[in-house]
Design a protein around this motif. Structure first.
Motif, PDB file in Angstrom:
ATOM      1  N   ASP A 367       6.783   7.909  -6.845  1.00  0.00           N
ATOM      2  CA  ASP A 367       7.198   7.088  -5.836  1.00  0.00           C
ATOM      3  C   ASP A 367       7.443   7.841  -4.617  1.00  0.00           C
ATOM      4  O   ASP A 367       8.017   9.149  -4.947  1.00  0.00           O
ATOM      5  N   GLU A 368       7.631   7.482  -3.423  1.00  0.00           N
ATOM      6  CA  GLU A 368       7.986   8.363  -2.435  1.00  0.00           C
ATOM      7  C   GLU A 368       9.330   8.813  -2.563  1.00  0.00           C
ATOM      8  O   GLU A 368       9.822   9.881  -2.185  1.00  0.00           O
ATOM      9  N   SER A 372      10.186  12.849  -2.736  1.00  0.00           N
ATOM     10  CA  SER A 372      11.145  13.855  -1.709  1.00  0.00           C
ATOM     11  C   SER A 372      12.199  14.581  -2.314  1.00  0.00           C
ATOM     12  O   SER A 372      12.652  15.617  -1.809  1.00  0.00           O
ATOM     13  N   SER A 443      -1.119   6.225   5.730  1.00  0.00           N
ATOM     14  CA  SER A 443      -0.073   6.394   4.862  1.00  0.00           C
ATOM     15  C   SER A 443       0.174   7.647   3.926  1.00  0.00           C
ATOM     16  O   SER A 443       1.283   8.089   3.926  1.00  0.00           O
ATOM     17  N   LEU A 447       2.917  10.675   4.056  1.00  0.00           N
ATOM     18  CA  LEU A 447       3.703  11.028   3.134  1.00  0.00           C
ATOM     19  C   LEU A 447       3.591  12.476   3.014  1.00  0.00           C
ATOM     20  O   LEU A 447       4.452  13.254   2.793  1.00  0.00           O
ATOM     21  N   GLU A 450       5.769  14.282   5.449  1.00  0.00           N
ATOM     22  CA  GLU A 450       7.373  14.142   5.173  1.00  0.00           C
ATOM     23  C   GLU A 450       7.764  14.951   3.954  1.00  0.00           C
ATOM     24  O   GLU A 450       8.762  15.440   4.067  1.00  0.00           O
TER      25      GLU A 450
END
Length: 486
Positions: A367-368, A372, A443, A447, A450
């Motif tokens: 998941d994001e 990260s 999206s 991501l 990011e």
């Protein structure tokens, strides 16, 4: 002395994300909707995705905006001077049967060439020429081998076919012999027939126009220019990977300095996933560019230590290549998550084998928020060159849809092209699973960006963290490398 885990979290939080995109696509570039059709398409598609993600249907106003923007992008791509030569070649292939045949034959030409030359070597390799007992047979084998060499160097397979046919007419050739059967197989080979047909089509004016378009787009596969381009790309990727390795080694040194066990952290490169990890390896990332490892039970002095994965880094020379890579990376993380929690797995790396604890492999999030903290893309491309909001793969899928090709073909003829036929592309986009990647492309792009950092920014953040007093983490604010306070 601050905790290495907290210090790592701080560095990952504080490193500038110069490639970051806005969270909300709809608010990012509305004034440019009519100036950039590709950007307009990206925004409309993202608005449709957001509506569908919340269980609703896309707003009715989005379809005409999509059709208008796609029509504009097609018109732009078809422009005679500044257009997209690859797309124009696709349209020409759709319009002309001889171009379609040429393209189809070209797609398998390399395989056909390899098969033909393997067949010739099986008959007439120089070693076989030397072993031939009779002079006429040595001469025949030499002629065949020479003709194959000319065919390879000058794309003259019709000459090879003629040579095989002429050799079959030699009076010395024994009927029913192995040599005769081999020559007949070569003469009648479907691969040789396809190569001869490819040569026959090449002079056609439309085929020449098609070749010209492909050459203008970039070197064709297998050509010396394409090989040189591939090597340059490999060198470019290796240079970015070296920068990423250098940055992570600096990070490992900083983390080791932050606690009492100086060998708790290390870095490896080209870490290859062993077959012993269950799960689907197909199409998953099975080699990681650079990896930060933390020693399990750092206070012990095992002869063969076990390590935990703390950070996975992929080096990319462009945002586009990272965007293309993301699905494979996600599959790679899912593969690692199949590791058994209490097992230890041996991974091969550039620095030698390392033993990794299964629990840390399972902990790599997909998941994001999890990504990260565990994954970075390292890229040294300029941020201003990364502003494309519709990725190349999605753009080409939109352009190559049958309705788009029909619309472009009508423009080619100078006829009025009715944009309404492009409504079929909107229907596919919002209903077909095959278009899932296009629907989610913004999206995914957001991501990727990011997760992306510049190696210089990472090095500066590590350096600044080492100069800050313990416990002085600046919080969740984002600063440039020169502004981050201590």
């Amino acid at each position: 002395m601050s905790s290495p885990a907290l210090l790592l979290e701080q560095i990952l939080r504080d490193v500038p994300r110069r490639y970051r995109l806005p969270q909300e696509a709809a608010a990012s570039a509305l004034p440019r909707l009519h100036a950039n059709p590709a950007t307009a398409l990206a925004l409309v598609i993202e608005q449709a995705r957001e509506a569908m993600a919340h269980g609703g249907a896309p707003d009715a106003a989005l379809k005409p905006r999509f059709v208008e923007s796609l029509a504009a992008m097609i018109t732009e791509a078809m422009h005679a001077d500044s257009g997209d030569r690859a797309f124009q070649a696709m349209v020409l292939r759709h319009r002309a049967t001889q171009v379609r045949e040429f393209a189809s034959l070209s797609a398998q030409a390399d395989q056909d060439r390899r098969q033909i030359h393997a067949a010739v070597n099986a008959i007439a390799h120089p070693a076989k020429q030397q072993r031939a007992l009779e002079a006429w047979q040595r001469e025949a084998l030499a002629r065949l081998h020479s003709s194959a060499s000319v065919a390879h160097d000058e794309a003259h397979y019709a000459g090879l076919h003629e040579t095989a046919r002429n050799l079959l007419d030699l009076p010395e050739l024994a009927k029913g012999s192995d040599f005769e059967r081999a020559l007949e197989d070569l003469r009648d080979s479907p691969g040789l027939a396809r190569l001869c047909r490819l040569e026959a089509l090449a002079p056609d004016p439309l085929v020449q126009q098609y070749i010209s378009m492909l050459d203008a787009y970039g070197p064709r596969p297998g050509t010396p220019a394409a090989v040189a381009q591939g090597r340059a790309s490999q060198r470019r990727g290796a240079a970015v990977e070296a920068l990423a390795l250098q940055a992570l080694e600096a990070l490992a040194q900083r983390l080791n300095a932050a606690q009492e066990h100086s060998h708790a952290y290390r870095v490896v490169s080209s870490m290859r996933v062993p077959a012993s990890i269950p799960g689907t390896h197909e199409r998953a990332k099975t080699e990681w560019d650079v990896v930060l490892l933390e020693r399990l039970h750092a206070k012990t002095f095992d002869i063969v230590p076990v390590w935990n994965v703390r950070l996975l880094v992929e080096a990319k020379a462009s945002v586009e290549s990272a965007t293309t890579d993301l699905p494979r990376l996600m599959r790679g993380l899912r593969l690692l998550a199949h590791a058994e929690e209490n097992a230890v797995y041996a991974f091969e790396t550039q620095q030698g084998p390392v033993r990794l604890h299964g629990a840390s492999l399972r902990a790599q999030g997909i998941d994001e928020s999890g990504l990260s903290k565990t994954v970075l893309y390292c890229c040294d491309a300029p941020a201003e060159g990364a502003s494309r909001m519709l990725n190349a793969a999605s753009r080409m899928q939109l352009l190559s849809a049958p309705a788009s090709i029909e619309y472009a073909s009508a423009q080619w003829d100078g006829q009025h092209a009715d944009p309404e036929i492009l409504g079929a592309v909107w229907q596919q986009l919002t209903q077909s699973p095959r278009w899932h990647a296009v629907l989610n492309q913004y999206s995914m792009l957001r991501l990727v960006r990011e997760l992306m950092v510049h190696p210089d920014d990472l090095m500066a953040t590590i350096r600044d963290a080492s100069e800050c007093a313990p416990g002085s983490a600046p919080g969740s604010q984002q600063y440039t490398a020169n502004e981050r306070p201590c």
